[in-house]
Design a protein around this motif. Structure first.
Motif, PDB file in Angstrom:
ATOM      1  N   UNK A  83       5.647   7.462   5.064  1.00 37.07           N
ATOM      2  CA  UNK A  83       5.772   8.822   4.562  1.00 37.07           C
ATOM      3  C   UNK A  83       7.058   9.102   3.815  1.00 37.07           C
ATOM      4  N   UNK A  84       7.815   8.063   3.490  1.00 35.32           N
ATOM      5  CA  UNK A  84       9.067   8.239   2.759  1.00 35.32           C
ATOM      6  C   UNK A  84       8.799   8.195   1.258  1.00 35.32           C
ATOM      7  N   UNK A  85       9.395   9.121   0.514  1.00 39.27           N
ATOM      8  CA  UNK A  85       9.227   9.147  -0.933  1.00 39.27           C
ATOM      9  C   UNK A  85      10.101   8.058  -1.541  1.00 39.27           C
ATOM     10  N   UNK A  86       9.470   7.064  -2.145  1.00 40.49           N
ATOM     11  CA  UNK A  86      10.214   5.930  -2.687  1.00 40.49           C
ATOM     12  C   UNK A  86      10.305   5.968  -4.208  1.00 40.49           C
ATOM     13  N   UNK A  87       9.609   6.912  -4.850  1.00 44.48           N
ATOM     14  CA  UNK A  87       9.706   7.035  -6.299  1.00 44.48           C
ATOM     15  C   UNK A  87       9.364   8.466  -6.698  1.00 44.48           C
ATOM     16  N   UNK A  88      10.275   9.069  -7.501  1.00 43.50           N
ATOM     17  CA  UNK A  88      10.088  10.436  -7.960  1.00 43.50           C
ATOM     18  C   UNK A  88      10.066  10.465  -9.483  1.00 43.50           C
ATOM     19  N   UNK A  89       9.252  11.371 -10.036  1.00 42.44           N
ATOM     20  CA  UNK A  89       9.187  11.556 -11.477  1.00 42.44           C
ATOM     21  C   UNK A  89       9.161  13.045 -11.784  1.00 42.44           C
TER      22      UNK A  89
ATOM     23  N   UNK B  76       0.847  -1.190   0.000  1.00 48.98           N
ATOM     24  CA  UNK B  76       0.000   0.000   0.000  1.00 48.98           C
ATOM     25  C   UNK B  76       0.883   1.240   0.000  1.00 48.98           C
ATOM     26  N   UNK B  77       0.619   2.135  -0.954  1.00 43.02           N
ATOM     27  CA  UNK B  77       1.407   3.356  -1.078  1.00 43.02           C
ATOM     28  C   UNK B  77       0.471   4.549  -1.265  1.00 43.02           C
ATOM     29  N   UNK B  78       1.040   5.738  -1.178  1.00 47.68           N
ATOM     30  CA  UNK B  78       0.315   6.971  -1.477  1.00 47.68           C
ATOM     31  C   UNK B  78       0.906   7.587  -2.736  1.00 47.68           C
ATOM     32  N   UNK B  79       0.035   8.024  -3.632  1.00 45.93           N
ATOM     33  CA  UNK B  79       0.445   8.705  -4.845  1.00 45.93           C
ATOM     34  C   UNK B  79       0.070  10.184  -4.721  1.00 45.93           C
ATOM     35  N   UNK B  80       0.925  11.040  -5.256  1.00 47.48           N
ATOM     36  CA  UNK B  80       0.654  12.478  -5.202  1.00 47.48           C
ATOM     37  C   UNK B  80       0.812  13.063  -6.598  1.00 47.48           C
ATOM     38  N   UNK B  81      -0.227  13.770  -7.061  1.00 44.70           N
ATOM     39  CA  UNK B  81      -0.201  14.472  -8.337  1.00 44.70           C
ATOM     40  C   UNK B  81      -0.141  15.965  -8.060  1.00 44.70           C
TER      41      UNK B  81
ATOM     42  N   UNK C 248      -0.597   5.957 -15.737  1.00 43.99           N
ATOM     43  CA  UNK C 248       0.617   5.883 -16.546  1.00 43.99           C
ATOM     44  C   UNK C 248       0.842   7.157 -17.360  1.00 43.99           C
ATOM     45  N   UNK C 249      -0.175   7.991 -17.484  1.00 43.93           N
ATOM     46  CA  UNK C 249      -0.047   9.234 -18.234  1.00 43.93           C
ATOM     47  C   UNK C 249       0.180  10.429 -17.321  1.00 43.93           C
ATOM     48  N   UNK C 250       0.447  10.166 -16.052  1.00 39.68           N
ATOM     49  CA  UNK C 250       0.644  11.240 -15.077  1.00 39.68           C
ATOM     50  C   UNK C 250       2.019  11.144 -14.422  1.00 39.68           C
ATOM     51  N   UNK C 251       2.551  12.293 -14.044  1.00 42.39           N
ATOM     52  CA  UNK C 251       3.800  12.355 -13.295  1.00 42.39           C
ATOM     53  C   UNK C 251       3.446  12.350 -11.806  1.00 42.39           C
ATOM     54  N   UNK C 252       3.769  11.258 -11.145  1.00 36.86           N
ATOM     55  CA  UNK C 252       3.357  11.063  -9.752  1.00 36.86           C
ATOM     56  C   UNK C 252       4.564  10.809  -8.849  1.00 36.86           C
ATOM     57  N   UNK C 253       4.445  11.241  -7.615  1.00 41.20           N
ATOM     58  CA  UNK C 253       5.410  10.854  -6.582  1.00 41.20           C
ATOM     59  C   UNK C 253       4.773   9.753  -5.754  1.00 41.20           C
TER      60      UNK C 253
END
Length: 426
Positions: free
Chosen positions: A413-419, A330-335, A402-407
């Motif tokens: 609360x740790x950012x594990x993927x950046x775009x 389970x993760x959190x996505x941020x747009x 897949x068409x969005x730039x998400x963190x």
């Protein structure tokens, strides 16, 4: 319904003539003796008292006064004075739009009498007054044809068939030919649907052509169907769309990038952010499809001002956060949505959430009642199908992450993927 105010900004005492235009192009002229001090509520009452319209008192709840242009759309509060808002329009455009100086000078807003964004869909579905339903139909049709209510190609065809029957009467094979609809196609289908249909050159004039599909839908409507049922059928379909009754905001989002360097060469994607009492929807402005749709119980949001407000291209933004499951975790996505209208979006989302809280206290379990009353559905007409398509990957109603730039953040609360520009944050 659209209200055009021919305002002489230099004259603050002289009477003002107000021309009221329905979306059906019907016009009403009003004379306001003290027009400069006329409030939105007073203007709304003037419209409702027009005998030719015959609107019931209920219309005061259903509709509101807006001021809109191609750059900015604002629902006025009851105490707002349209004359004053018009006088400050250039300042508002500079603050809340990306219009350049020439566009600001040339922009001519209209004052519109349209659906109140805070009026609940549940209450709207109970309306039986044909005059109110006709106005709602005209507004829904406008949003369909403008591509603001994305739906499937077959749904556009079905709606075009209903519209043809409402506007042209019973189907007549000698009059309603493929040539007839080909010459009027922009009146029945949105531009993005027309361009796609005409790109299939080999199919023009055949059974798969846009005009043939409209005719098929048009002629299938039973001869005994009444106008009231047809109008309601059109609205019932639109009610099935989660973004029905929204306010719209011009925004942009970053395109996904494969490398840090490519972020410098990919322009942002223009989007419309659609906000109503149900949730927030981010729509591709060109393709007219939903990129992300979230109900209020699925999202958290935050508003952020630009770090350098004196730089024109440095815009405020809205962060939309939601839960997802990725690789079993389970993760959190941020747009991040960039827009000079971010403050307006933040205020509307806050108001909608507060309204939901109030309605929950008032109605309790009734908030979970079925969307439609089965007694209102005419089985002889085209069935509603869009709601059932929302889980289909290719549906216009499905999220397209897949068409969005998400963190991406883990449960700690740790950012594990950046775009995209997220890659430059610490």
């Amino acid at each position: 319904m659209v209200v055009r105010l021919k305002l002489n900004i230099a004259a603050s005492v002289a009477p003002l003539e107000v021309c009221v235009y329905l979306m059906s192009q019907q016009a009403v002229r009003l004379q306001a003796d003290d027009g400069a001090e006329l409030t939105a509520t007073q203007l709304q009452q003037c419209v409702m008292e027009e005998e030719d319209l015959g609107l019931p008192p209920l219309a005061a709840q259903v509709f509101g006064i807006w001021m809109t242009s191609s750059h900015l759309e604002i629902q006025l509060k009851p105490h707002h004075k349209p004359f004053h808002i018009r006088r400050e329009w250039r300042t508002l455009l500079s603050k809340y739009s990306s219009a350049d100086e020439e566009q600001v000078l040339k922009d001519e807003p209209i004052v519109s009498f349209q659906r109140n964004v805070f009026f609940s869909k549940k209450d709207e579905m109970k309306i039986r007054d044909p005059r109110v339903l006709e106005l709602l139909y005209e507004e829904a049709k406008f949003n369909i044809l403008e591509g603001r209510y994305p739906c499937e190609a077959s749904d556009y065809d079905m709606l075009a068939g209903l519209q043809a029957r409402l506007e042209l009467g019973a189907f007549d094979a000698e009059i309603h030919t493929p040539d007839f609809f080909r010459s009027h196609i922009s009146e029945y289908l949105p531009d993005h649907v027309i361009s796609h249909s005409w790109s299939l050159i080999s199919k023009i004039g055949g059974k798969a052509s846009a005009e043939a599909r409209i005719i098929e839908q048009f002629r299938s409507i039973p001869s005994g169907a009444t106008r009231r049922k047809l109008v309601r059928k059109y609205l019932e379909f639109c009610w099935s769309l989660p973004y029905y009754g929204s306010a719209f905001f011009h925004s942009q989002v970053e395109q996904p990038t494969r490398s840090v360097l490519s972020v410098f060469y990919r322009p942002d994607v223009p989007v419309l952010v659609s906000i109503n009492g149900h949730g927030v929807y981010v729509m591709d402005k060109v393709a007219r499809t939903v990129l992300l749709g979230l109900s209020y119980d699925e999202l958290a949001w935050d508003f952020a001002r630009p770090c350098q407000e004196n730089i024109r291209d440095c815009m405020p933004c809205i962060f939309l956060q939601f839960q997802a499951v990725e690789y079993g975790m389970r993760v959190s996505k941020v747009l991040q949505v960039f827009s000079k209208q971010s403050a307006l979006m933040d205020a509307l989302i806050s108001s909608c959430v507060e309204e939901i809280k109030r309605r929950t206290l008032r109605y309790g379990d009734e908030m979970d009642a079925p969307l439609f009353d089965a007694s209102d559905v005419d089985d002889a007409l085209v069935p509603l199908t869009t709601v059932t398509r929302r889980e289909m990957p290719d549906s216009c109603l499905s999220n397209k992450l897949h068409r969005l730039t998400l963190a991406t953040f883990n449960e700690d609360g740790e950012c594990i993927k950046k775009m995209g520009s997220w890659s430059f944050s610490k």
